[in-house]
Scaffold this motif. Sequence first.
Motif, PDB file in Angstrom:
ATOM      1  N   LEU A   1      77.411  34.133 -11.461  1.00 12.44           N
ATOM      2  CA  LEU A   1      76.286  33.399 -11.483  1.00 12.44           C
ATOM      3  C   LEU A   1      76.623  31.828 -11.351  1.00 12.44           C
ATOM      4  CD1 LEU A   1      73.129  32.711 -11.360  1.00 12.44           C
ATOM      5  CD2 LEU A   1      73.150  32.927 -13.904  1.00 12.44           C
ATOM      6  N   PRO A   2      77.554  31.145 -12.222  1.00 15.22           N
ATOM      7  CA  PRO A   2      77.811  29.829 -12.011  1.00 15.22           C
ATOM      8  C   PRO A   2      78.523  29.499 -10.712  1.00 15.22           C
ATOM      9  CG  PRO A   2      78.473  30.594 -14.094  1.00 15.22           C
ATOM     10  CD  PRO A   2      77.830  31.755 -13.508  1.00 15.22           C
ATOM     11  N   ALA A   3      79.102  30.790 -10.433  1.00 14.57           N
ATOM     12  CA  ALA A   3      80.132  30.542  -9.011  1.00 14.57           C
ATOM     13  C   ALA A   3      78.849  30.283  -7.852  1.00 14.57           C
ATOM     14  CB  ALA A   3      80.849  31.761  -8.764  1.00 14.57           C
ATOM     15  N   GLY A   4      77.753  31.074  -7.768  1.00 17.05           N
ATOM     16  CA  GLY A   4      76.724  30.805  -6.759  1.00 17.05           C
ATOM     17  C   GLY A   4      76.302  29.511  -6.923  1.00 17.05           C
ATOM     18  N   LEU A   5      76.122  28.999  -8.168  1.00 16.63           N
ATOM     19  CA  LEU A   5      75.459  27.591  -8.082  1.00 16.63           C
ATOM     20  C   LEU A   5      76.356  26.428  -7.756  1.00 16.63           C
ATOM     21  CD1 LEU A   5      74.047  27.909 -11.890  1.00 16.63           C
ATOM     22  CD2 LEU A   5      72.692  28.095  -9.897  1.00 16.63           C
ATOM     23  N   LEU A   6      77.607  26.612  -7.840  1.00 13.93           N
ATOM     24  CA  LEU A   6      78.606  25.664  -7.369  1.00 13.93           C
ATOM     25  C   LEU A   6      78.695  25.739  -5.990  1.00 13.93           C
ATOM     26  CD1 LEU A   6      81.232  25.845 -10.197  1.00 13.93           C
ATOM     27  CD2 LEU A   6      79.783  24.058  -9.779  1.00 13.93           C
TER      28      LEU A   6
ATOM     29  N   THR B   1      80.836  24.945   4.205  1.00 15.22           N
ATOM     30  CA  THR B   1      81.162  25.635   3.173  1.00 15.22           C
ATOM     31  C   THR B   1      80.350  27.114   2.973  1.00 15.22           C
ATOM     32  OG1 THR B   1      79.767  24.594   1.484  1.00 15.22           O
ATOM     33  CG2 THR B   1      82.051  23.781   1.902  1.00 15.22           C
ATOM     34  N   VAL B   2      79.536  27.275   3.771  1.00 10.65           N
ATOM     35  CA  VAL B   2      78.823  28.574   3.727  1.00 10.65           C
ATOM     36  C   VAL B   2      79.640  29.696   4.102  1.00 10.65           C
ATOM     37  CG1 VAL B   2      77.884  28.691   6.120  1.00 10.65           C
ATOM     38  CG2 VAL B   2      76.602  29.754   4.498  1.00 10.65           C
ATOM     39  N   HIS B   3      80.712  29.407   4.763  1.00 12.42           N
ATOM     40  CA  HIS B   3      81.646  30.273   5.071  1.00 12.42           C
ATOM     41  C   HIS B   3      82.533  31.045   4.282  1.00 12.42           C
ATOM     42  CE1 HIS B   3      80.926  29.906   9.378  1.00 12.42           C
ATOM     43  NE2 HIS B   3      80.967  28.892   9.337  1.00 12.42           N
ATOM     44  N   VAL B   4      82.649  30.270   3.032  1.00 10.99           N
ATOM     45  CA  VAL B   4      82.945  30.970   1.661  1.00 10.99           C
ATOM     46  C   VAL B   4      82.410  32.123   1.307  1.00 10.99           C
ATOM     47  CG1 VAL B   4      83.892  30.514  -0.692  1.00 10.99           C
ATOM     48  CG2 VAL B   4      84.200  28.739   1.190  1.00 10.99           C
ATOM     49  N   LEU B   5      81.017  32.142   1.401  1.00  9.53           N
ATOM     50  CA  LEU B   5      80.113  32.971   1.180  1.00  9.53           C
ATOM     51  C   LEU B   5      80.130  34.273   2.024  1.00  9.53           C
ATOM     52  CD1 LEU B   5      76.905  30.846  -0.010  1.00  9.53           C
ATOM     53  CD2 LEU B   5      78.355  32.054  -1.490  1.00  9.53           C
ATOM     54  N   VAL B   6      80.315  33.899   3.177  1.00  8.70           N
ATOM     55  CA  VAL B   6      80.475  34.878   4.170  1.00  8.70           C
ATOM     56  C   VAL B   6      81.699  35.729   4.054  1.00  8.70           C
ATOM     57  CG1 VAL B   6      80.807  35.169   6.889  1.00  8.70           C
ATOM     58  CG2 VAL B   6      79.397  33.402   6.123  1.00  8.70           C
ATOM     59  N   ALA B   7      82.840  35.225   3.729  1.00 12.33           N
ATOM     60  CA  ALA B   7      84.107  35.861   3.282  1.00 12.33           C
ATOM     61  C   ALA B   7      83.841  36.906   2.213  1.00 12.33           C
ATOM     62  CB  ALA B   7      85.101  34.935   2.968  1.00 12.33           C
TER      63      ALA B   7
ATOM     64  N   ARG C   1      76.400  39.855  -4.350  1.00 11.28           N
ATOM     65  CA  ARG C   1      75.020  39.695  -4.415  1.00 11.28           C
ATOM     66  C   ARG C   1      74.412  38.587  -5.218  1.00 11.28           C
ATOM     67  NH1 ARG C   1      73.345  44.603  -5.773  1.00 11.28           N
ATOM     68  NH2 ARG C   1      73.713  45.248  -3.918  1.00 11.28           N
ATOM     69  N   VAL C   2      74.817  38.655  -6.696  1.00 13.76           N
ATOM     70  CA  VAL C   2      74.545  37.705  -7.561  1.00 13.76           C
ATOM     71  C   VAL C   2      75.121  36.305  -7.072  1.00 13.76           C
ATOM     72  CG1 VAL C   2      74.688  37.035  -9.925  1.00 13.76           C
ATOM     73  CG2 VAL C   2      74.402  39.247  -9.406  1.00 13.76           C
ATOM     74  N   CYS C   3      76.064  36.297  -6.746  1.00 16.14           N
ATOM     75  CA  CYS C   3      76.797  34.794  -6.260  1.00 16.14           C
ATOM     76  C   CYS C   3      76.100  34.442  -5.061  1.00 16.14           C
ATOM     77  CB  CYS C   3      78.280  35.212  -6.079  1.00 16.14           C
ATOM     78  SG  CYS C   3      79.168  33.439  -5.639  1.00 16.14           S
ATOM     79  N   VAL C   4      75.893  35.170  -3.897  1.00 16.68           N
ATOM     80  CA  VAL C   4      75.346  34.787  -2.663  1.00 16.68           C
ATOM     81  C   VAL C   4      73.715  34.098  -3.147  1.00 16.68           C
ATOM     82  CG1 VAL C   4      74.695  35.502  -0.554  1.00 16.68           C
ATOM     83  CG2 VAL C   4      76.972  35.989  -1.228  1.00 16.68           C
ATOM     84  N   LEU C   5      72.990  35.225  -3.819  1.00 11.86           N
ATOM     85  CA  LEU C   5      71.678  34.863  -4.211  1.00 11.86           C
ATOM     86  C   LEU C   5      71.405  33.631  -4.997  1.00 11.86           C
ATOM     87  CD1 LEU C   5      69.906  38.331  -4.856  1.00 11.86           C
ATOM     88  CD2 LEU C   5      69.646  37.136  -2.892  1.00 11.86           C
ATOM     89  N   ALA C   6      72.314  33.340  -6.053  1.00 13.91           N
ATOM     90  CA  ALA C   6      72.312  32.136  -6.626  1.00 13.91           C
ATOM     91  C   ALA C   6      72.478  30.982  -5.725  1.00 13.91           C
ATOM     92  CB  ALA C   6      73.375  32.047  -7.937  1.00 13.91           C
ATOM     93  N   ALA C   7      73.675  31.042  -4.708  1.00  9.94           N
ATOM     94  CA  ALA C   7      73.925  29.941  -3.682  1.00  9.94           C
ATOM     95  C   ALA C   7      72.725  29.847  -2.931  1.00  9.94           C
ATOM     96  CB  ALA C   7      75.150  30.292  -2.992  1.00  9.94           C
ATOM     97  N   VAL C   8      72.163  30.679  -2.449  1.00  6.93           N
ATOM     98  CA  VAL C   8      70.808  30.575  -1.569  1.00  6.93           C
ATOM     99  C   VAL C   8      69.807  29.884  -2.147  1.00  6.93           C
ATOM    100  CG1 VAL C   8      69.192  31.721  -0.229  1.00  6.93           C
ATOM    101  CG2 VAL C   8      71.559  32.351   0.017  1.00  6.93           C
TER     102      VAL C   8
END
Length: 497
Positions: A223-228, A239-245, A260-267
């Motif tokens: 979750l913190p990873a997604g926020l950052l 930097t969205v390509h980090v999420l793609v990887a 999924r948790v990381c990507v949803l938090a980032a989005v």
Amino acid sequence: MATATLRPDAANRSSPATDLVPSIVSPSREDGVVRAASEVVGGPAGRRVGDGRHGAFDAARLLVLAVTATTALALLTRQHCRASLWASPDQFTHACYSDLPAVYLTSGLDDGTAPYLEQAGGAFLAAPVGTGGLLWLLAQLVPGGVDAGVASRWVFDLAVLLVAVAAVVLVLAVTALAGRRPWDAALVALSPVLLVASLVSLDLVAVALAVAGLWSFARGGTLPAGLLLGLAVTVRPITVHVLVALAVLALRTGRRRPVRVCVLAAVAVAVALNLAVLVASPSGWAAYPRSLLDAPVGYGSLWILPQLAGFPVPAGVARWTSAALTVLVVVAVALFALGVRRRPRLPVVVLLLLVGVGVVAVSLPVQASLLVLPFAALAVPRWRDLLAWGAVEAAATTGTWFYLYAQSEPSRGLPPWAYAVLVLARVAALCWLAARAVQISREPVLDPVRTPVDHPARGPAGQRDADRPRDDPAGARDDPAAGPLEGASDALVVRFG
């Protein structure tokens, strides 16, 4: 013909632990360039140096000092521009150009204009919302009663402090992500790329947020990873390509929940910040995406080569072709990550995406390589490769400023043919890094991260890396940056044939 194979119990095992796994890798013993350089101070480190649990901590302390020195040197090279308030042509002839003072003055921030909500000179600030927010915060810290030129120097100096903090965070995050190779972060801390490009813009803030997000992900803080990572995307969308990887490797491992948790938090973070600006000022928010659609072919891109030869490609054709090529690059990297015999490490996938997308982009500014830097250091941690690339980047950056000088003084600046050579050299150097990443993925025995070096392992031979304790410094780590994805069996593999 490509086929996708579901393999719920097939083992994508980390390399078997051998009798030669060090606790902390000493670069003077493992890297030929560092070994040769170490002769100046008495030769490679002894076998006991760097062993034990404090090796990474000792490396981090020294690397913080190193990156601080590099940032200070970067500031020193900008001193002429600080004194002359970025007057032209001095900012080009002294290679000390920075976007920050120019954006501050042209965006109306010096007059108290609120970015995205108010226009300056008949236009809104055309920047990602995270970047605009940071510029506004810096502008609020400028003392009142100073003229615009001096105020621009204040903004630059404040930005230098912010970039310095970001550089320290970046190096500490790379140190942590490097596992038993913490000294690989020196490839970032001492890089010529950091020296020549870190103070051009606020891109390094986005880089630090993205890499810190990966550090959090590697430690299980999805979750913190997604926020950052979401904040990083608002400052620099690439930097969205980090999420793609992460998403691609989640498909291969089948461990989709943490990603999924990381990507949803980032989005959620990126959408929330953009939506707030969009609701407050639709026209102000649209200024940045509109600028991307209307922008001409930019410096550093392969698309500028026909223009240098006198046969420019229409900007619209270049943009739409670039967009199509970007999609092809992402698909190609995804298929490679899903199809190579042994699952590639996360930094390798990110590096391939960033290089591929950058090479086909309509603009490849000098600061774009700041995002490539940490992933190159983690993916291809060889001093020879990264020093050669850094030297090319430094030459290309300096050449860019002198080519811009030539636009006003054609007889004294860099001629188009010479700039074209530098553009090609830079792209070739980036492609070389990508080729090295592909090579070590296809032949894991060549990967210095995966290849044991010189000390006995604590665990029994044949023990999986994933089965070793995460805090065991003697344990071999197959992909220290992958966190919950490390050591997983393959769930989806694409085969061609």
